[in-house]
Design a protein around this motif. Structure first.
Motif, PDB file in Angstrom:
ATOM      1  N   UNK A   1      -0.923  -5.397  -4.614  1.00  0.00           N
ATOM      2  CA  UNK A   1      -1.549  -6.205  -3.511  1.00  0.00           C
ATOM      3  C   UNK A   1      -0.843  -5.790  -2.322  1.00  0.00           C
ATOM      4  N   UNK A   2       0.203  -5.174  -2.289  1.00  0.00           N
ATOM      5  CA  UNK A   2       0.753  -4.594  -0.954  1.00  0.00           C
ATOM      6  C   UNK A   2       0.032  -3.191  -0.680  1.00  0.00           C
ATOM      7  N   UNK A   3      -0.682  -2.849  -1.398  1.00  0.00           N
ATOM      8  CA  UNK A   3      -1.492  -1.652  -1.104  1.00  0.00           C
ATOM      9  C   UNK A   3      -0.708  -0.364  -1.770  1.00  0.00           C
ATOM     10  N   UNK A   4       0.344  -0.449  -2.226  1.00  0.00           N
ATOM     11  CA  UNK A   4       0.935   0.728  -3.257  1.00  0.00           C
ATOM     12  C   UNK A   4       0.234   1.250  -4.411  1.00  0.00           C
TER      13      UNK A   4
ATOM     14  N   UNK B   1      -6.593  -2.965   0.630  1.00  0.00           N
ATOM     15  CA  UNK B   1      -6.531  -4.224   1.040  1.00  0.00           C
ATOM     16  C   UNK B   1      -7.570  -4.515   2.098  1.00  0.00           C
ATOM     17  N   UNK B   2      -7.888  -3.747   3.085  1.00  0.00           N
ATOM     18  CA  UNK B   2      -8.722  -3.919   4.015  1.00  0.00           C
ATOM     19  C   UNK B   2     -10.465  -3.906   3.361  1.00  0.00           C
ATOM     20  N   UNK B   3     -10.545  -2.965   2.570  1.00  0.00           N
ATOM     21  CA  UNK B   3     -11.829  -2.787   1.908  1.00  0.00           C
ATOM     22  C   UNK B   3     -12.101  -3.712   0.706  1.00  0.00           C
ATOM     23  N   UNK B   4     -10.951  -4.164   0.329  1.00  0.00           N
ATOM     24  CA  UNK B   4     -10.848  -4.904  -0.987  1.00  0.00           C
ATOM     25  C   UNK B   4     -11.315  -4.495  -2.121  1.00  0.00           C
TER      26      UNK B   4
ATOM     27  N   UNK C   1      -4.889  -0.525  -4.511  1.00  0.00           N
ATOM     28  CA  UNK C   1      -5.808  -1.704  -3.907  1.00  0.00           C
ATOM     29  C   UNK C   1      -6.009  -1.449  -2.501  1.00  0.00           C
TER      30      UNK C   1
END
Lengths: 399, 212
Positions: free
Chosen positions: B48-51, B78-81, B76
């Protein structure tokens, strides 16, 4: 002893390294924990969520919030990556300084070992020099650097002085033995000579009474015998001069007037020879004027004889050395033959023709100077001339 | 389509027992990543940190030294979920997929398991039994993310007074960008300390018993 010091040094190095590593570990880990605190990630995560929420609430500024979001996310991701590598980071933060410290210690250790080896070798050298000193062998100091170097130089200096002194004593002993032998031989010859002269006189008188016709022949024979006895007596007298040098009674005297007087009185003694004094002035030394004059005149005599009828120069040069004054007597003659340079101070060694000299002059001069606590040395002799050094003490007692 | 399921329970792994090994008609063993791997707290946090979380699957037969690799990358957005999945199967097939949430991702993984190794029949190496071992390594970030973090860390190390001067983000960025210095040996050594190491490792093993 040295190995024990080395061991102590190694143990100290190991302790330093352990202390350093421990303190490094204790110092680094808190900083890393602080830098990679998970709470920071959570706050960054919140910030990301907030950027998203703000973008939804304010669509006009969505691009700006998106940009902020991306920056924050990049930071968060970087922090997470670092956190994932924190073990390696911690290891390197501790390892690199520890490695450098170890290298420094290793370098120090190498230098210490090298220093110890050098020290040990120098000590062994000193021991060898002391053994050489005890054996009376010449010592050659290699270096004067450091305390040991200075000690080594001092040992070499003491060795030189010791050997020189020993050499002088030996020479003196030899000369004294020669002196004693000369005295005894002279005595042994002179006693029968006296009897022989008396008996010759008696015999000639008896013969003259018994045969008056041959009185003239007997008288001539008597005169001939007496002439031979006189020559033998003269030889014995000269021979015993070595035994009658007398004891030196040195006193502190100024050299300048002494040498000036010498030149003044003896300037005309050797035709064609120019005698002059140069070098240091205002010096004084311990010497017996009568005996030193004898030495210098003897050296000048020899120099004049070597120069010959062609004429030349005899220089008396005063040279100042620590605790010594040297009168260098040099000539511009042909020099002394190499074959006798080493034995030139021994009695009955002469370059003159048979009957012209006994070869005692330099031996007597040497004896006189040794009695002064000084010395007489042959400094140089080559085709350009010869130089003798008359060494006088400036202080202290005679040897 | 004829499929054969082999449920062979051997040594329990860190995440429980081995998942089912399925042989497909094309002659490949297929396995679905268990959902609990993705739902692990530390994995989820990184995810969920985008890694990009990478699952590396290395499979080997007990009789041979040949290794087969399959890779699954989960990121993941994050912006577009959305979850962006990249997969490379052991047979060389490459795919890129997007899912709205983790449950969909897990469902898709169950429906279309990863091809991890060819079956013995397809390779012509039929023998009496044997074992297939699969090692799953979980790597928390991708190579490019590691490089980006490395660059960032190197820049941070090159501006030592950033903390003491309290520079703002903008000015600090400028200072970082203006810095043409390559850094000293220590900075390089420190910035190169980022390694792509697996944070979790699971080993599955199946006894084949001459089938299928």
């Amino acid at each position: 002893m040295l190995h024990r010091q080395l061991l102590v040094f190694c143990v100290m190095c190991a302790l330093f390294l352990a202390a350093f590593t421990y303190s490094q570990h204790k110092l680094v880990n808190p900083w890393l924990k602080l830098a990679l605190n998970p709470e920071m990630s959570e706050r960054l995560m919140d910030a990301i969520d907030n950027q998203k929420a703000l973008a939804k609430l304010d669509p006009e500024e969505a691009a700006h919030y998106r940009e902020q979001f991306q920056k924050t996310q990049a930071l968060l991701q970087n922090m997470e990556v670092l956190r994932a590598s924190h073990e390696e980071l911690s290891r390197r933060y501790q390892l690199i300084p520890a490695l450098l410290f170890s290298l420094a210690l290793a370098l120090l250790l190498i230098l210490q070992v090298r220093h110890h080896h050098k020290l040990e070798s120098r000590l062994q050298q000193l021991r060898a020099h002391l053994e050489q000193l005890a054996a009376g062998e010449p010592i050659e100091a290699r270096s004067e650097r450091g305390v040991l170097g200075r000690v080594e130089a001092m040992i070499a200096e003491v060795g030189d002085a010791f050997n020189q002194s020993r050499r002088r004593v030996k020479q003196l002993e030899n000369l004294q033995q020669w002196q004693e032998s000369s005295r005894r031989i002279a005595h042994e010859i002179k006693t029968p000579l006296t009897s022989l002269a008396l008996e010759t006189q008696n015999l000639s008188q008896l013969c003259a009474r018994a045969a008056p016709d041959h009185a003239a022949a007997i008288g001539a024979a008597r005169q001939s015998i007496e002439e031979e006895i006189r020559q033998l007596d003269e030889f014995t007298r000269r021979f015993t001069s070595f035994a009658k040098i007398g004891t030196a009674q040195p006193q502190r005297e100024a050299l300048d007037p002494f040498l000036a007087n010498l030149v003044k009185f003896y300037a005309k003694t050797w035709p064609g020879i120019r005698l002059h004094v140069n070098g240091a002035t205002g010096q004084s030394a311990e010497f017996d004027k009568r005996l030193l004059r004898l030495v210098l005149v003897n050296l000048c005599n020899n120099a004049a004889a070597a120069i010959g009828a062609g004429g030349g120069t005899i220089s008396l040069t005063v040279v100042v050395k620590p605790a010594q004054v040297i009168i260098e007597v040099s000539d511009d003659g042909p020099g002394i033959a190499a074959s006798i340079r080493d034995t030139v101070f021994e009695p009955y060694v002469s370059t003159k023709d048979v009957g012209e000299g006994m070869g005692l002059g330099l031996a007597i001069a040497k004896k006189i100077m040794l009695d002064h606590g000084g010395d007489l040395v042959l400094q140089r002799s080559d085709a350009q001339g010869t130089c003798f050094g008359v060494v006088l003490r400036t202080t202290g007692e005679a040897a | 389509m004829r499929a054969c399921l082999l449920w062979l329970l051997l040594v329990p792994g860190l995440f429980g027992q081995e998942p089912p090994l399925v042989a497909d008609p094309a002659g490949w063993w297929r396995v679905a990543l268990p959902l609990d791997l993705l739902e692990d707290a530390s994995v989820r946090k990184k995810l969920y940190s985008g890694l990009t979380t990478t699952f590396e699957l290395e499979s080997r037969y007990s009789q041979t030294d040949d290794a087969h690799y399959a890779v699954l990358q989960v990121r993941y957005e994050i912006w577009e979920e959305v979850f962006v999945i990249s997969r490379v199967d052991a047979d060389g097939q490459v795919g890129r997929f997007r899912f709205a949430d983790l449950a969909q991702t897990a469902a898709w993984l169950t429906e279309d398991p990863l091809r991890i190794a060819p079956t013995p029949q397809s390779t012509g190496r039929t023998g009496p039994g044997g074992r297939l071992t699969c090692r799953v390594r979980l790597i928390p970030f991708s190579q490019s993310e590691g490089r980006l973090a490395e660059d960032w860390f190197a820049k941070v190390l090159r501006v030592p007074d950033a903390v003491t001067t309290g520079q703002s983000d903008a000015s600090r960025e400028r200072a970082l960008d203006d810095s043409s210095d390559g850094g000293g040996i220590f900075e390089v050594l420190m910035s190169k300390s980022i390694r792509r190491k697996s944070i979790r490792s699971v080993r599955w093993q199946w006894r084949l018993d001459g089938r299928p």
